[in-house]
Design an enzyme around this catalytic site. Sequence first.
Site, PDB file in Angstrom:
ATOM      1  N   LYS A  28      49.533   2.926  19.635  1.00  0.00           N
ATOM      2  CA  LYS A  28      48.659   3.026  20.815  1.00  0.00           C
ATOM      3  C   LYS A  28      47.875   4.339  20.807  1.00  0.00           C
ATOM      4  CE  LYS A  28      50.537   3.207  25.122  1.00  0.00           C
ATOM      5  NZ  LYS A  28      50.032   4.368  25.878  1.00  0.00           N
ATOM      6  N   ARG A  33      42.413   6.864  19.911  1.00  0.00           N
ATOM      7  CA  ARG A  33      41.623   7.924  19.261  1.00  0.00           C
ATOM      8  C   ARG A  33      40.669   7.356  18.218  1.00  0.00           C
ATOM      9  NH1 ARG A  33      46.216   9.882  21.365  1.00  0.00           N
ATOM     10  NH2 ARG A  33      46.400  12.083  21.910  1.00  0.00           N
ATOM     11  N   GLY A 114      46.817   6.263  31.081  1.00  0.00           N
ATOM     12  CA  GLY A 114      46.668   7.717  31.215  1.00  0.00           C
ATOM     13  C   GLY A 114      45.911   8.313  30.049  1.00  0.00           C
ATOM     14  N   SER A 194      51.743  18.502  26.318  1.00  0.00           N
ATOM     15  CA  SER A 194      51.103  17.203  26.539  1.00  0.00           C
ATOM     16  C   SER A 194      49.953  17.014  25.559  1.00  0.00           C
ATOM     17  CB  SER A 194      50.573  17.116  27.973  1.00  0.00           C
ATOM     18  OG  SER A 194      49.625  16.070  28.064  1.00  0.00           O
ATOM     19  N   GLN A 196      47.909  14.615  25.669  1.00  0.00           N
ATOM     20  CA  GLN A 196      46.720  14.163  26.403  1.00  0.00           C
ATOM     21  C   GLN A 196      45.920  15.357  26.894  1.00  0.00           C
ATOM     22  OE1 GLN A 196      48.166  11.457  29.401  1.00  0.00           O
ATOM     23  NE2 GLN A 196      48.670   9.883  27.892  1.00  0.00           N
ATOM     24  N   ASP A 339      58.226   8.902  25.085  1.00  0.00           N
ATOM     25  CA  ASP A 339      58.037   7.507  25.502  1.00  0.00           C
ATOM     26  C   ASP A 339      59.240   6.628  25.151  1.00  0.00           C
ATOM     27  OD1 ASP A 339      55.539   8.156  26.480  1.00  0.00           O
ATOM     28  OD2 ASP A 339      54.483   7.511  24.673  1.00  0.00           O
ATOM     29  N   LYS A 366      55.217   9.603  34.526  1.00  0.00           N
ATOM     30  CA  LYS A 366      54.733   8.561  33.609  1.00  0.00           C
ATOM     31  C   LYS A 366      54.322   7.328  34.436  1.00  0.00           C
ATOM     32  CE  LYS A 366      55.141  10.809  29.767  1.00  0.00           C
ATOM     33  NZ  LYS A 366      53.922  11.226  29.068  1.00  0.00           N
TER      34      LYS A 366
END
Length: 453
Positions: A28, A33, A114, A194, A196, A339, A366
């Site tokens: 994922k 990306r 997210g 993180s 992200q 995760d 999350k």
Amino acid sequence: MTPKPVDFTVAAATSARGAVTVQVPGDKSISHRALLFNALALREGGGLPRTERAGVRVTGLLESEDVGRTRAACEQLGVRIVREAGGAGGEVGWWIAPVEPLRGALSIDCGNSGTTARLLVGALAGLRDGAGHPMPIAATLHGDASLSRRPMRRVLDPLRQMGARVEVGDAGTLPLTVLPAVLTGMDHTSKIASAQVKSAILLAGLSAQGPTRYTEPTASRDHTERFFAAMGADFVIEGLRSTVRPGALRPVDVEVPGDVSSAAFWMVAACLLEGAQLTLPAVGVNPTRTGAIDVLRSMGAEVTVEERGGVEPLGDVRVRCAGLRGTTLSGALIPRLIDEIPVLAVAAAFAHGETVIRDAEELRVKESDRIATVVNGLRAMGAEAEATPDGMRIFGRGGAGMRAARIESHGDHRIAMAFAVAGLRTGMQLADVACVATSYPAFFDDLRRFQAQ
Ligand code: S3P
């Protein structure tokens, strides 16, 4: 595309299982990306002259709701993304090519994702048009109920220090609107590990004036850095610090490996089912993502990886197990398996002895509060488990006293899948499982492979 609440009953798998092979879907994080970074490279203002902007091919892409959100957003920013079945090896490919970008007000639906929301804010903050001016768009990002509760200040605060203009409510959550701006590079040290946040700041750094330095407290997944290196960004990594200088990305063809986070469900399933011999072909084994393999080994599982190199390393993973023991998950390990904690907690409940999970307060923000949803689910199954502010304790008794329960997913795909795996031992009634489509639409088909043996 909004999933409808659907319930699902998992039947316990009964006898010894033998060989099971599962081809897990594409990663994922890498899929998001592959689409977004190539879209940024190919679109108007991406740095390439119009004549050189041909297109690229992505194979192995995860076809899920979350990645679909990123795909739709990229199409709003000036590329066309087309699915092509039957490549040379019969595989599905996705062709990305530039088209006229939209201008004015854009409304981008990030759904439950997210990664889509946070990476896009960074990419949009300093977006330029073909003449090098701030792109004349006002992009409003919105999401579902879960995503609209998740914190965005972690990306907005540093981006604003770079000069980003973002309109957002007092809660600092979606919806928000990114307006055109000229950015200046900066030196930022983040308190949270993180990927992200890191990716958002590094993306903004590509279109900022001067260098942008980003330091993280412990290593988070490094897919963005690997893409930047492969796409020719002016980019240096020194330990936990990355420095990016302004410049264009070159488009690249991408072969997305299988998702190790999806594979983790089956690794745990194999550990819970006596006699199972699991093979997971071509799974991504980037060391920033393989914490679950290390943990299952430390709990007593036999996990082998036949690795092949590449921009993103991948390998065939094999798992056999004759019983698990408790362990401790903490510190720098946590971002390497963040995760996978719901399904590792399930493993811990069927292990012998205590498992302690610390330094994992990120679980609270999350897709659900995963400390609460995991502990409540395990307790409903008869396990002894308690929540702590930054994790949980689980007292495993080898599965003794564990029973089928009715588990609410809370719209969180990884909660639904983790408790489905637990159900292979006890049976399970799962409420609201359509959310698995965000990362693993064929999950329940693959689950049956463990029951058919
Ligand atoms: C992701 C980073 C992690 C992870 C998420 C995907 C990414 O989130 O939990 O599923 O692709 O960058 P954080 O960056 O918030 O830790």
